[in-house]
Design a protein around this motif. Structure first.
Motif, PDB file in Angstrom:
ATOM      1  N   SER A 120      -5.394   2.028  -2.699  1.00  0.00           N
ATOM      2  CA  SER A 120      -6.698   2.533  -2.267  1.00  0.00           C
ATOM      3  C   SER A 120      -7.633   1.367  -1.979  1.00  0.00           C
ATOM      4  N   ASN A 121      -8.744   1.663  -1.348  1.00  0.00           N
ATOM      5  CA  ASN A 121      -9.709   0.615  -1.003  1.00  0.00           C
ATOM      6  C   ASN A 121     -10.341  -0.008  -2.242  1.00  0.00           C
ATOM      7  N   HIS A 122     -10.721  -1.276  -2.112  1.00  0.00           N
ATOM      8  CA  HIS A 122     -11.447  -2.016  -3.143  1.00  0.00           C
ATOM      9  C   HIS A 122     -10.599  -2.310  -4.387  1.00  0.00           C
ATOM     10  N   VAL A 123      -9.287  -2.326  -4.238  1.00  0.00           N
ATOM     11  CA  VAL A 123      -8.425  -2.740  -5.344  1.00  0.00           C
ATOM     12  C   VAL A 123      -7.731  -4.046  -4.957  1.00  0.00           C
ATOM     13  N   VAL A 124      -6.746  -3.975  -4.093  1.00  0.00           N
ATOM     14  CA  VAL A 124      -6.136  -5.203  -3.557  1.00  0.00           C
ATOM     15  C   VAL A 124      -6.952  -5.708  -2.375  1.00  0.00           C
TER      16      VAL A 124
ATOM     17  N   PHE B 131      -7.943  -1.257   2.775  1.00  0.00           N
ATOM     18  CA  PHE B 131      -6.503  -1.365   2.623  1.00  0.00           C
ATOM     19  C   PHE B 131      -5.759  -1.075   3.930  1.00  0.00           C
ATOM     20  N   SER B 132      -6.122  -0.018   4.630  1.00  0.00           N
ATOM     21  CA  SER B 132      -5.392   0.385   5.833  1.00  0.00           C
ATOM     22  C   SER B 132      -5.475  -0.651   6.941  1.00  0.00           C
ATOM     23  N   ARG B 133      -6.539  -1.437   6.969  1.00  0.00           N
ATOM     24  CA  ARG B 133      -6.674  -2.490   7.980  1.00  0.00           C
ATOM     25  C   ARG B 133      -5.772  -3.675   7.687  1.00  0.00           C
ATOM     26  N   MET B 134      -5.458  -3.860   6.415  1.00  0.00           N
ATOM     27  CA  MET B 134      -4.726  -5.057   5.991  1.00  0.00           C
ATOM     28  C   MET B 134      -3.241  -4.823   5.808  1.00  0.00           C
TER      29      MET B 134
ATOM     30  N   SER C  10      -3.045   8.066   4.330  1.00  0.00           N
ATOM     31  CA  SER C  10      -2.361   6.784   4.432  1.00  0.00           C
ATOM     32  C   SER C  10      -1.287   6.826   5.509  1.00  0.00           C
ATOM     33  N   LYS C  11      -1.281   5.801   6.374  1.00  0.00           N
ATOM     34  CA  LYS C  11      -0.312   5.730   7.465  1.00  0.00           C
ATOM     35  C   LYS C  11       0.681   4.576   7.289  1.00  0.00           C
TER      36      LYS C  11
END
Length: 232
Positions: A97-101, A105-108, A149-150
């Motif tokens: 999810s966002n703001h963890v790693v 997230f989906s952009r990276m 999530s894709k």
């Protein structure tokens, strides 16, 4: 944070050789508010490939656990046989999810590999079946927790000896001429020094060079085999 265990360093070393950025013991807060960690995170920025690796080596000193046709008939899927080895699966959506790693997230991340490295030896005939079972379980949690999530998801189930073998093989192909400063990689480097040597000081005769090569690896092979090597 405590130092990484050797099993985690074994895992990390393979991804370092593949030019991934790595981090051991990546800490994150769970949905319940407690804290956990990923044993090894590896990321390739060009391909946007993230590897989430968990190391589960458990039991007595020489213990390995087998997953064979017999095991499958008796216990069912690999998830049913060794449920505790896969206890990290419910936390994967949180990690992704966002703001963890990553903030976004989906952009990276385009591809996610979930890797379990353990003292679990899976029969070759069941490897695809075992990985498919784990993938199905992961995708179930991802659809429930991160329905949008894709990212493509892959699964790798390895024993520590599988990874060590690949690291030794890959290091031999690597062109780095100096020490790595990483325990597993430098061990692999020394193994390859003696099994693929550039022998100096033995003269020009082929038989003398071959004799040195044989002697250089004899003690190692003997230690692995636990038996006397027949000396010619």
């Amino acid at each position: 944070m405590s130092e990484a265990m050797i099993s985690e360093l074994i895992v990390e070393s393979e991804w370092i050789l593949k030019n991934y950025w790595t981090k051991t013991r990546f800490a994150y807060q769970t949905e319940s508010g407690g804290w956990s960690d990923v044993d090894v995170l590896s990321y390739h920025p060009e391909t946007k490939h993230l590897v989430i690796s968990e190391s589960k080596v458990r039991g007595r000193k020489k213990a390995i656990h087998a997953y064979t046709e017999h095991t499958k008939r008796k216990y069912g899927t690999i998830l049913e046989y060794k449920a505790t080895y896969f206890s990290f699966i419910p936390n994967i959506p949180k990690i992704c999810s966002n703001h963890v790693v990553f903030t976004k997230f989906s952009r990276m991340v385009k591809t996610i590999t979930i890797q379990l490295v353990s003292n679990l030896v899976i029969a070759k005939s069941l490897k695809n079946d075992a990985e498919s079972s784990v993938l199905e379980e992961i995708e179930k949690y991802m659809k429930e927790e991160l329905p949008g999530s894709k990212a493509k998801i892959e699964v790798m189930l390895d024993s520590t000896i599988d990874v060590i073998s690949r690291v030794v093989e890959d290091e031999n192909k690597h062109n780095q001429g100096r020490r790595y400063g990483h325990p597993m990689l430098d061990i692999a480097r020394e193994i390859n020094r003696y099994f693929y040597p550039d022998v100096g000081g033995a003269g020009k005769r082929t038989d003398q060079t071959e004799s040195v090569k044989k002697q250089a690896t004899q003690s190692f092979i003997q230690a692995i085999n636990h038996r006397e090597i027949i000396r010619n």
